[in-house]
Design a protein around this motif. Structure first.
Motif: not given
Length: 293
Positions: A42-43, A120-122, A152-154, A164-168
């Motif tokens: 997940g990186k 879009l990615a989030l 933090d993908f937010t 916030r993304a549900e997952e990375p």
């Protein structure tokens, strides 16, 4: 890691390499391993290399393997967060106000929100792959902003709150190394350097991408390209130019242009800089010596 693996349905670097080949991209052991680890852990995956070695194509192939849409953020000098995150459609907001008269209009509804690549990615991390292309062309401030995003993908939208993304999401960054990237960004990624492929591998790529090209022609154009790359050129030909040169020369030959004249006349497909063309002109025939059957 097990969760990631079950989502991806890929059991290791070798199956990933085979899947990428099916997607018309030949990944060596180093790239397939780095890509697999980035996906499984997940990186973000950071791909560096000279222009034209296939960094962006690798991202496209990975998106194809995963069955996801590729969302591309093309970096450039002066890019700011608005170009990467979102913006409000002001003309549409004003039109809605005029049409509504005295009725209430929510100016911050989805219909007025223009999502850019990061948002879009989030919004759909399981359906999209985020490509941050040529990060080295952006300035240090934007790089710092991206580092915070990747932490933090937010995304905070003042009028809407925090998303916030549900997952990375799957993130791939590319760099031509025109400048050094911040060490903090490198530490966050799985890193891989993509160099020019070995001649045999590059000829195989030509054969995969250009069905009309004969193997002998592929070998000969690859040898010529490697000779050009050894010259002090401003813009040496990348892998894409190798494929296009082989196709162009083959096309001219099919129309009656003899070898090596077909290579000479199509040189503008391989070299795209006037100074480079002038530099190699006196020695081009020598570079192509024996390049024609």
């Amino acid at each position: 890691m097990a969760v990631r693996r079950s989502i991806l349905g890929i059991d290791g670097p070798e199956p990933l390499a085979r899947a990428m080949r099916d997607a018309q991209y030949i990944a060596d052991e180093g790239l397939s391993t780095a890509a697999y680890l980035a996906l499984a852990l997940g990186k973000p995956l950071l791909l560096e290399g000279a222009p034209g070695v296939g960094k962006t194509e690798a991202a496209k192939a990975l998106a194809s393997v995963l069955g996801r849409e590729l969302v591309r953020l093309q970096c450039y000098e002066g890019i700011d967060s608005a170009a990467a995150l979102y913006e409000w459609n002001f003309p549409r907001q004003m039109l809605a106000i005029r049409q509504a008269g005295e009725e209430y209009v929510n100016l911050y509804a989805d219909t007025f929100l223009v999502a850019r690549p990061l948002l879009l990615a989030l919004q759909a991390p399981r359906d999209r792959v985020l490509l941050i292309d040529e990060i080295d062309r952006a300035d240090h401030e934007f790089e710092a902003f991206l580092l915070e995003f990747l932490s933090d993908f937010t995304i905070s939208i003042p009028e809407r709150g925090t998303i916030r993304a549900e997952e990375p999401p799957v993130v791939i960054l590319t760099s031509n190394r025109t400048r050094e990237l911040h060490e903090a960004l490198r530490r966050r990624c799985v890193y891989h350097w993509i160099g020019y492929p070995a001649p045999a591998l590059e000829a195989e790529i030509v054969m995969m991408r250009a069905a009309s090209v004969a193997r002998d022609t592929a070998d000969r154009v690859v040898a010529a390209v490697n000779g050009l790359r050894a010259e002090p050129l401003a813009k040496p030909p990348g892998v894409a130019e190798t494929v296009e040169w082989a196709e162009a020369a083959t096309l001219l030959h099919s129309q009656g242009v003899a070898w090596p004249r077909a290579f000479l006349r199509s040189i503008g497909v391989a070299l795209k800089d006037q100074d480079d063309l002038e530099w190699v002109a006196p020695r081009l025939e020598a570079l192509l010596g024996g390049q024609a059957a």
